[in-house]
Design a protein around this motif. Structure first.
Motif, PDB file in Angstrom:
ATOM      1  N   UNK A 163       0.837  -1.208   0.000  1.00 15.10           N
ATOM      2  CA  UNK A 163       0.000   0.000   0.000  1.00 15.10           C
ATOM      3  C   UNK A 163       0.867   1.252   0.000  1.00 15.10           C
ATOM      4  N   UNK A 164       1.966   1.206   0.744  1.00 20.04           N
ATOM      5  CA  UNK A 164       2.875   2.354   0.819  1.00 20.04           C
ATOM      6  C   UNK A 164       3.523   2.625  -0.529  1.00 20.04           C
ATOM      7  N   UNK A 165       3.893   1.568  -1.241  1.00 20.36           N
ATOM      8  CA  UNK A 165       4.476   1.747  -2.573  1.00 20.36           C
ATOM      9  C   UNK A 165       3.463   2.351  -3.537  1.00 20.36           C
ATOM     10  N   UNK A 166       2.232   1.873  -3.478  1.00 19.21           N
ATOM     11  CA  UNK A 166       1.197   2.359  -4.378  1.00 19.21           C
ATOM     12  C   UNK A 166       0.920   3.839  -4.167  1.00 19.21           C
ATOM     13  N   UNK A 167       1.018   4.303  -2.926  1.00 19.84           N
ATOM     14  CA  UNK A 167       0.749   5.709  -2.618  1.00 19.84           C
ATOM     15  C   UNK A 167       1.753   6.656  -3.265  1.00 19.84           C
ATOM     16  N   UNK A 168       2.892   6.132  -3.667  1.00 18.97           N
ATOM     17  CA  UNK A 168       3.912   6.984  -4.286  1.00 18.97           C
ATOM     18  C   UNK A 168       3.499   7.453  -5.677  1.00 18.97           C
ATOM     19  N   UNK A 169       2.517   6.781  -6.259  1.00 17.02           N
ATOM     20  CA  UNK A 169       2.142   7.062  -7.641  1.00 17.02           C
ATOM     21  C   UNK A 169       0.983   8.057  -7.696  1.00 17.02           C
ATOM     22  N   UNK A 170       1.323   9.314  -7.989  1.00 15.35           N
ATOM     23  CA  UNK A 170       0.333  10.367  -8.189  1.00 15.35           C
ATOM     24  C   UNK A 170       0.740  11.181  -9.409  1.00 15.35           C
ATOM     25  N   UNK A 171      -0.249  11.780 -10.059  1.00 16.94           N
ATOM     26  CA  UNK A 171       0.037  12.614 -11.233  1.00 16.94           C
ATOM     27  C   UNK A 171       0.981  13.755 -10.854  1.00 16.94           C
ATOM     28  N   UNK A 172       0.735  14.370  -9.709  1.00 15.20           N
ATOM     29  CA  UNK A 172       1.555  15.500  -9.284  1.00 15.20           C
ATOM     30  C   UNK A 172       3.004  15.086  -9.058  1.00 15.20           C
ATOM     31  N   UNK A 173       3.210  13.956  -8.433  1.00 12.43           N
ATOM     32  CA  UNK A 173       4.580  13.529  -8.143  1.00 12.43           C
ATOM     33  C   UNK A 173       5.325  13.125  -9.415  1.00 12.43           C
ATOM     34  N   UNK A 174       4.629  12.486 -10.323  1.00  6.64           N
ATOM     35  CA  UNK A 174       5.292  11.997 -11.533  1.00  6.64           C
ATOM     36  C   UNK A 174       5.616  13.125 -12.508  1.00  6.64           C
ATOM     37  N   UNK A 175       4.673  14.061 -12.700  1.00  5.62           N
ATOM     38  CA  UNK A 175       4.844  15.077 -13.732  1.00  5.62           C
ATOM     39  C   UNK A 175       5.296  16.436 -13.218  1.00  5.62           C
ATOM     40  N   UNK A 176       5.332  16.629 -11.911  1.00  3.03           N
ATOM     41  CA  UNK A 176       5.835  17.880 -11.363  1.00  3.03           C
ATOM     42  C   UNK A 176       4.974  19.072 -11.726  1.00  3.03           C
ATOM     43  N   UNK A 177       5.604  20.115 -12.310  1.00  3.61           N
ATOM     44  CA  UNK A 177       4.870  21.342 -12.603  1.00  3.61           C
ATOM     45  C   UNK A 177       3.946  21.210 -13.815  1.00  3.61           C
ATOM     46  N   UNK A 178       4.059  20.126 -14.569  1.00  4.60           N
ATOM     47  CA  UNK A 178       3.107  19.886 -15.662  1.00  4.60           C
ATOM     48  C   UNK A 178       1.941  19.081 -15.099  1.00  4.60           C
ATOM     49  N   UNK A 179       0.759  19.643 -15.095  1.00  5.71           N
ATOM     50  CA  UNK A 179      -0.416  18.963 -14.580  1.00  5.71           C
ATOM     51  C   UNK A 179      -1.373  18.654 -15.727  1.00  5.71           C
ATOM     52  N   UNK A 180      -1.156  17.537 -16.417  1.00  6.50           N
ATOM     53  CA  UNK A 180      -1.977  17.223 -17.585  1.00  6.50           C
ATOM     54  C   UNK A 180      -3.449  17.027 -17.265  1.00  6.50           C
ATOM     55  N   UNK A 181      -3.755  16.549 -16.045  1.00 11.40           N
ATOM     56  CA  UNK A 181      -5.152  16.376 -15.670  1.00 11.40           C
ATOM     57  C   UNK A 181      -5.889  17.711 -15.627  1.00 11.40           C
ATOM     58  N   UNK A 182      -5.237  18.743 -15.110  1.00 10.24           N
ATOM     59  CA  UNK A 182      -5.836  20.084 -15.078  1.00 10.24           C
ATOM     60  C   UNK A 182      -5.868  20.706 -16.471  1.00 10.24           C
ATOM     61  N   UNK A 183      -4.802  20.498 -17.226  1.00  7.90           N
ATOM     62  CA  UNK A 183      -4.748  21.022 -18.593  1.00  7.90           C
ATOM     63  C   UNK A 183      -5.855  20.419 -19.443  1.00  7.90           C
ATOM     64  N   UNK A 184      -6.104  19.124 -19.273  1.00 11.14           N
ATOM     65  CA  UNK A 184      -7.168  18.449 -20.012  1.00 11.14           C
ATOM     66  C   UNK A 184      -8.522  19.094 -19.736  1.00 11.14           C
ATOM     67  N   UNK A 185      -8.807  19.355 -18.483  1.00  7.35           N
ATOM     68  CA  UNK A 185     -10.097  19.965 -18.151  1.00  7.35           C
ATOM     69  C   UNK A 185     -10.235  21.356 -18.761  1.00  7.35           C
TER      70      UNK A 185
END
Length: 354
Positions: free
Chosen positions: A316-338
């Motif tokens: 569970x701890x390993x899985x929590x490391x995976x977030x859009x913000x952590x992976x892409x940093x200042x590029x937020x494709x989820x927000x850009x998409x909206x």
């Protein structure tokens, strides 16, 4: 001469709305589509260019044997009227099957966006020997977003062909049989439908969904809340291509869990031992958690060097490391998409494509 006149006419029609940074493709006219892309490449040659939209009405755009239509412009949004109604298709000669020669689109731009499209590579897969590699989108760019894009092929359907690639896919549908999601970079797949087709005409054989080759980025392929729909052939999550491949499956729904191989990943197709292939929170169609407590696999390398073993179930701890913000940093494709979706809704309403 008639063809040249037609192309000039198509360019004129697409430029009519240039003031709004929008190009309208003539319904069902593949020459108009190609002219629009060519014009977008010219207008947005600079990476700082403002967003330019290409709107494509529902219709069938047949490229024939044409491959590698290049999108070299930056900040270009290629938007169809609907995911299932706007179909862009090619059919390469089976003799030229190749991961590097068959793509419908070869994206070389930054910050390009694809929405509400079907990309269909119609190479005759079952007649190709020994491989049937036929790409829909070969992405040599970066910061690419695919939103509701349907990709139809069998082998190498989607190819992230840039070692530093950053890409984001949402509500996208990808079909295939072998290594049909393959390549480099960090790519996030959000709520995507992964559909395995028949490996052979009679359904025998085993499908392999991914083949990653992560080398210059940290995270590789991340599938989050995706659904795997299975046709007939058994399947596994994937295998390594080369270098330092990473691929994780988080909260995946398996509609036919009985078709997933016991090893869950390809235990005989790994090319390198320096890989990270994991899953967490897998469920069946009813939402029941069917993730094994442990899945230690003995992998045999294809070069016949020393086999290795690995645990493929994340904590569970390993899985929590995976977030859009952590992976892409200042590029937020989820927000850009909206943000882009809101712009697209207004444009479709304006041009009566909703």
């Amino acid at each position: 001469m008639k063809q040249i006149t037609l192309i000039i006419a198509c360019v004129w029609m697409t430029l009519a709305t240039y003031a709004q940074r929008t190009i309208i493709v003539e319904k069902g006219n593949v020459q108009s589509l190609l002219a629009a892309i060519s014009e977008a490449n010219h207008l947005n040659a600079d990476s700082t260019a403002e967003r330019l939209f290409i709107l494509i009405p529902d219709g069938y755009y047949d490229l024939g044997e044409t491959t590698l239509t290049r999108i070299s412009g930056h900040n270009v949004a290629l938007v169809g009227q609907s995911m299932y109604g706007t179909i862009i298709r090619n059919k390469p000669d089976v003799k030229m099957e190749s991961i590097s020669k068959t793509a419908i689109f070869q994206n070389r731009g930054m910050n390009n966006y694809f929405q509400d499209l079907t990309l269909k590579n119609d190479l005759d897969y079952y007649s190709a020997e020994p491989d049937g590699r036929a790409v829909t989108l070969q992405d040599k760019g970066s910061r690419t977003i695919c939103n509701r894009v349907r990709m139809l092929s069998y082998q190498d359907t989607y190819y992230s062909d840039n070692e530093l690639c950053l890409s984001y896919m949402q509500d996208t549908e990808i079909h295939g049989t072998v290594d049909f999601i393959c390549g480099a970079g960090d790519v996030w797949f959000e709520r995507c439908r992964i559909i395995t087709e028949k490996r052979t005409p009679d359904g025998s054989g085993v499908d392999i969904i991914t083949a990653t080759r992560t080398s210059e980025t940290e995270w590789g392929y991340v599938f989050n809340h995706c659904t795997i729909e299975n046709d007939v052939s058994a399947f596994n999550y994937g295998r390594s291509w080369h270098t330092n491949p990473h691929c994780v499956w988080l909260y995946t729904t398996l509609l036919t869990p009985e078709k997933l191989e016991a090893t869950r990943f390809d235990d005989e197709g790994m090319k390198v031992s320096s890989n990270y292939f994991k899953e967490y929170g897998t469920t069946d169609a009813k939402g029941h958690d069917i993730t094994p407590k442990s899945n230690v696999v003995r992998f045999a390398l294809r070069d016949h060097t020393q086999p290795f073993t690995a645990e493929t179930i994340m904590t569970k701890e390993e899985a929590k490391q995976y977030t859009v913000k952590r992976i892409f940093g200042d590029w937020r494709p989820d927000k850009e998409l909206r943000k882009i979706e809101r712009q697209v809704r207004k444009l479709k309403k304006q041009y009566k494509l909703n």
